[in-house]
Write an enzyme that holds these catalytic residues in place. Sequence first.
Site, PDB file in Angstrom:
ATOM      1  N   THR A 109      33.927  85.754  51.984  1.00  8.72           N
ATOM      2  CA  THR A 109      34.795  84.899  52.809  1.00  8.72           C
ATOM      3  C   THR A 109      34.758  83.431  52.351  1.00  8.72           C
ATOM      4  O   THR A 109      33.712  82.934  51.934  1.00  8.72           O
ATOM      5  CB  THR A 109      34.328  84.984  54.277  1.00  8.72           C
ATOM      6  N   GLY A 168      26.046  85.192  55.227  1.00 11.90           N
ATOM      7  CA  GLY A 168      24.737  85.433  55.845  1.00 11.90           C
ATOM      8  C   GLY A 168      23.616  85.349  54.827  1.00 11.90           C
ATOM      9  O   GLY A 168      23.644  86.036  53.814  1.00 11.90           O
ATOM     10  N   GLU A 224      33.201  92.319  58.653  1.00 17.01           N
ATOM     11  CA  GLU A 224      33.418  93.665  58.070  1.00 17.01           C
ATOM     12  C   GLU A 224      34.815  94.178  58.417  1.00 17.01           C
ATOM     13  O   GLU A 224      34.988  95.341  58.772  1.00 17.01           O
ATOM     14  CB  GLU A 224      32.372  94.636  58.631  1.00 17.01           C
TER      15      GLU A 224
HETATM   16  C1  LIG Z   1      28.576  86.237  62.291  1.00 16.10           C
HETATM   17  C2  LIG Z   1      29.423  86.376  61.060  1.00 16.10           C
HETATM   18  C3  LIG Z   1      28.826  86.745  59.877  1.00 16.10           C
HETATM   19  C4  LIG Z   1      29.579  86.842  58.697  1.00 16.10           C
HETATM   20  N1  LIG Z   1      28.951  87.156  57.519  1.00 16.10           N
HETATM   21  C5  LIG Z   1      29.665  87.187  56.367  1.00 16.10           C
HETATM   22  C6  LIG Z   1      29.020  87.431  55.116  1.00 16.10           C
HETATM   23  O1  LIG Z   1      27.789  87.641  55.044  1.00 16.10           O
HETATM   24  N2  LIG Z   1      29.781  87.435  53.992  1.00 16.10           N
HETATM   25  C7  LIG Z   1      31.123  87.220  54.025  1.00 16.10           C
HETATM   26  O2  LIG Z   1      31.747  87.241  52.974  1.00 16.10           O
HETATM   27  N3  LIG Z   1      31.772  86.973  55.196  1.00 16.10           N
HETATM   28  C8  LIG Z   1      31.072  86.947  56.363  1.00 16.10           C
HETATM   29  N4  LIG Z   1      31.717  86.686  57.556  1.00 16.10           N
HETATM   30  C9  LIG Z   1      33.136  86.411  57.559  1.00 16.10           C
HETATM   31  C10 LIG Z   1      33.960  87.540  58.113  1.00 16.10           C
HETATM   32  O3  LIG Z   1      33.900  88.659  57.280  1.00 16.10           O
HETATM   33  C11 LIG Z   1      35.395  87.054  58.320  1.00 16.10           C
HETATM   34  O4  LIG Z   1      35.352  86.013  59.262  1.00 16.10           O
HETATM   35  C12 LIG Z   1      36.274  88.201  58.782  1.00 16.10           C
HETATM   36  O5  LIG Z   1      36.558  89.053  57.712  1.00 16.10           O
HETATM   37  C13 LIG Z   1      37.590  87.726  59.412  1.00 16.10           C
HETATM   38  O6  LIG Z   1      38.337  86.983  58.524  1.00 16.10           O
HETATM   39  P1  LIG Z   1      38.907  85.542  58.903  1.00 16.10           P
HETATM   40  O7  LIG Z   1      37.776  84.707  59.378  1.00 16.10           O
HETATM   41  O8  LIG Z   1      39.670  85.100  57.727  1.00 16.10           O
HETATM   42  O9  LIG Z   1      39.872  85.781  60.106  1.00 16.10           O
HETATM   43  P2  LIG Z   1      41.438  85.589  60.090  1.00 16.10           P
HETATM   44  O10 LIG Z   1      42.028  86.652  59.235  1.00 16.10           O
HETATM   45  O11 LIG Z   1      41.788  84.179  59.783  1.00 16.10           O
HETATM   46  O12 LIG Z   1      41.747  85.920  61.592  1.00 16.10           O
HETATM   47  C14 LIG Z   1      42.281  84.987  62.545  1.00 16.10           C
HETATM   48  C15 LIG Z   1      43.270  85.741  63.431  1.00 16.10           C
HETATM   49  O13 LIG Z   1      44.412  86.109  62.670  1.00 16.10           O
HETATM   50  C16 LIG Z   1      44.724  87.484  62.851  1.00 16.10           C
HETATM   51  N5  LIG Z   1      45.316  88.004  61.607  1.00 16.10           N
HETATM   52  C17 LIG Z   1      44.923  87.768  60.328  1.00 16.10           C
HETATM   53  N6  LIG Z   1      45.721  88.425  59.470  1.00 16.10           N
HETATM   54  C18 LIG Z   1      46.625  89.099  60.188  1.00 16.10           C
HETATM   55  C19 LIG Z   1      47.710  89.972  59.875  1.00 16.10           C
HETATM   56  N7  LIG Z   1      48.011  90.317  58.629  1.00 16.10           N
HETATM   57  N8  LIG Z   1      48.414  90.502  60.886  1.00 16.10           N
HETATM   58  C20 LIG Z   1      48.108  90.190  62.161  1.00 16.10           C
HETATM   59  N9  LIG Z   1      47.095  89.388  62.534  1.00 16.10           N
HETATM   60  C21 LIG Z   1      46.363  88.843  61.560  1.00 16.10           C
HETATM   61  C22 LIG Z   1      43.384  88.144  63.183  1.00 16.10           C
HETATM   62  O14 LIG Z   1      43.583  89.337  63.942  1.00 16.10           O
HETATM   63  C23 LIG Z   1      42.700  87.045  63.999  1.00 16.10           C
HETATM   64  O15 LIG Z   1      43.067  87.144  65.339  1.00 16.10           O
HETATM   65  C24 LIG Z   1      30.971  86.597  58.736  1.00 16.10           C
HETATM   66  C25 LIG Z   1      31.582  86.242  59.951  1.00 16.10           C
HETATM   67  C26 LIG Z   1      30.825  86.130  61.099  1.00 16.10           C
HETATM   68  C27 LIG Z   1      31.502  85.732  62.369  1.00 16.10           C
END
Ligand SMILES: Cc1cc2nc3c(=O)[nH]c(=O)nc-3n(C[C@H](O)[C@H](O)[C@H](O)COP(=O)(O)OP(=O)(O)OC[C@H]3O[C@@H](n4cnc5c(N)ncnc54)[C@H](O)[C@@H]3O)c2cc1C
Length: 692
Positions: A140, A180, A443
């Site tokens: 991410t 993480g 995930e």
């Molecule tokens: C506690 C924690 C630990 C983590 N650990 C790791 C790690 O070790 N390594 C790592 O790489 N990542 C890690 N992450 C990141 C995590 O994998 C991402 O935050 C997750 O994949 C969601 O992606 P985003 O943040 O880009 O959300 P976004 O995609 O930006 O989501 C924001 C909103 O947009 C909506 N949305 C997005 N795309 C679409 C679409 N095409 N259609 C409709 N709705 C949509 C979603 O449903 C959501 O409501 C961690 C996150 C957390 C919270």
Amino acid sequence: MSFELIEARAASNGLFDPEILANNLYKHDIPRRRINEIVKILEKEPILQDRYMYRELSREDQFRYSFRVTTKILELSKKHSWTLQELNGTMTNIFGDKFPTSLHNSAFKYVIKVIGSDEQGKEWLPKCDTHEVIGCYAQTELGHGSNVRALQTKAFYDPKLKHVVLCSSEPLTARKWWIGGLGVTADHAAVQASLYFPPKDDPQSTDRSKYKYLGPHMFIVPIRNPTTREPLPGVTVGDIGPKAANGFSIIDNGFLALDNVRIPASNLLSRFTSIDTTDPKGARYVLTGNPKVMYASMTNLRAGYPFSLGLPLCKAVTIASRYLTIRRQFYDNNDKTKEVQVVKYSSVYSRLVPFVALAHSIGFIYDGVQTSYLKMMDQLVGQGSDALLPEVHVITSSIKGVISMKCTRSIEQCQILMGGHGFSYHSGLSTLYGNALPAQTFEGENYVVAQQTANALAKQYVYILEHGKKAAAKNLFPASQFLIKYIDRMGLDASHGPGATQGISSPKTVEEWLANDEYIIELFEKRTTSLVSDFVMATRSTDPKDRPHLGSAVSFAFGEQFIITQYIRGAANINDPATRDIVLRLARILAYKFLVDDNVALSLLEFSHINAYSIRPLRDALQQEIKQIAPHVIALTDAFGFTDYELNTALGNYNGLPYETLMERAKKSTLNTSFVNEIAALKRAGLTGSKL
Ligand SMILES: Cc1cc2nc3c(=O)[nH]c(=O)nc-3n(C[C@H](O)[C@H](O)[C@H](O)COP(=O)(O)OP(=O)(O)OC[C@H]3O[C@@H](n4cnc5c(N)ncnc54)[C@H](O)[C@@H]3O)c2cc1C
């Protein structure tokens, strides 16, 4: 021991076999008996005792404590020759928190095993085991998580030095974020980056404007000196700060910028793609193996979710059931000698029992998911067939979404059920809740992943329409075969919409609902089919960005259908009649609860699968079954077998003496010290006089 708990346990004595229920939950994990042996070892270690106290420490000191705990558990694991599963189970489920090395174990090592070549596995994994190398999984970025193709970290192959050059400093949104273990712990990162490669007709070119984009690839990148812990040249790295609801509080989620960081081309994880640098004319980008094997292995993580996300709920309902049984409020009109146990109020047990029912579904769901996963891997490895991969993908994706949402909400509701003391950290529920909450996001964000499930089911549906039922019966994956049964009534051109309720026959009495378990499964299947049908229609006419909510409805409906099917059929297969009876009641409670409170009945009405006259007896059946189960919540949650150590609670210990434990812990609060000077200053600054 509390009198109320003694009484409750006696009331359920002999009603069912708790061992059957425990074996069901732990069937694919460490057996309950073995967990108890491990707990005995942990309890003897001073550093692992009274672990609730660490919340009284500063963030920095909590983090130092977590290293001491990790070190101690690793020492114990060596001393007692624990298996890897036992070590991982101790760190997660038994100790019940997340650690700085959690992602090293669950993600970094895992990705090397799955995407790394055999040679890379031999090189890196032993170093990971000894912690000579501590890694994290860096996918991410500040600007993108869900959309992996849009990641902005770039990897350029340099043909002169035969190196890969990684760049993520610019733009700002290219920086890795949320990773993480990256904040301070990791010295290596598995970095997901877009690979750019010199053109085939000019392999020695270093003109990046001519490079070809080859998509996201995973590289092992050293980021810190393993001894001094200083960042390596070109690396900017650190912790991103505290997180919501105190979840993952002792994991150092971090950020990372790579400014022209060079790594050997051999650090590209290369089971499926590699860079061959041996040809003097220039390097070649090589595709090897079947990438489907990678996707198949990747589903392994999600196949474990029913258990890892469900177990915290099992703990929460155990704590809530015990506390609500000893807690008393208000006198009964007929008896002024003792206040009423709050669990006896209908508004309490009617909320609690469905959570107990959901908790007992976990073993059945986990069994269903594991059975599909193992069958798929068996076919893939044994016969080279990936036919079952879409099935496992659909099941694990939708179950991950449904379970993470339902379990998190249920843990939160258990806390609310317990009133004021539920909100105390010492209830034990805040850690469970805080750590469960982000599972809906990481995930694969639930609503994003849901679209994959919906698309896969829609594909199956269209296949039936285009090729007919006979061909579909041969070619649809097993978990989607139900679509064939109902498609006549719901083909795209057929009317299945509102207004067609006439002639629909559905249960008219409580008894009819209770006598029709297979009919309930059928209802869930019909609802999913109708939603898939609507989704297919929408995909033909609607812009993709206007559709996703329908996609998530399909995915969550499929997940709920899977849960109810596994639960009802699994319960029906229990040999012991008394245990079978009580588990079937629990399964019905969950099914009715989904129907009544989670709007399933509403969509069944909308799609004309039930008649409105069925709703009142459905509610009555739910209430009747809840009432039957309510007196047995203690025995039913005792059956999970948790030790007090695992529950880490003041409110829900086996002996049921919460007030004594709360008082004991309150005495140790670090605020019970002197704040004379601070309070004097406050008083001096206070408003005086009457001007306001
Ligand atoms: C506690 C924690 C630990 C983590 N650990 C790791 C790690 O070790 N390594 C790592 O790489 N990542 C890690 N992450 C990141 C995590 O994998 C991402 O935050 C997750 O994949 C969601 O992606 P985003 O943040 O880009 O959300 P976004 O995609 O930006 O989501 C924001 C909103 O947009 C909506 N949305 C997005 N795309 C679409 C679409 N095409 N259609 C409709 N709705 C949509 C979603 O449903 C959501 O409501 C961690 C996150 C957390 C919270």
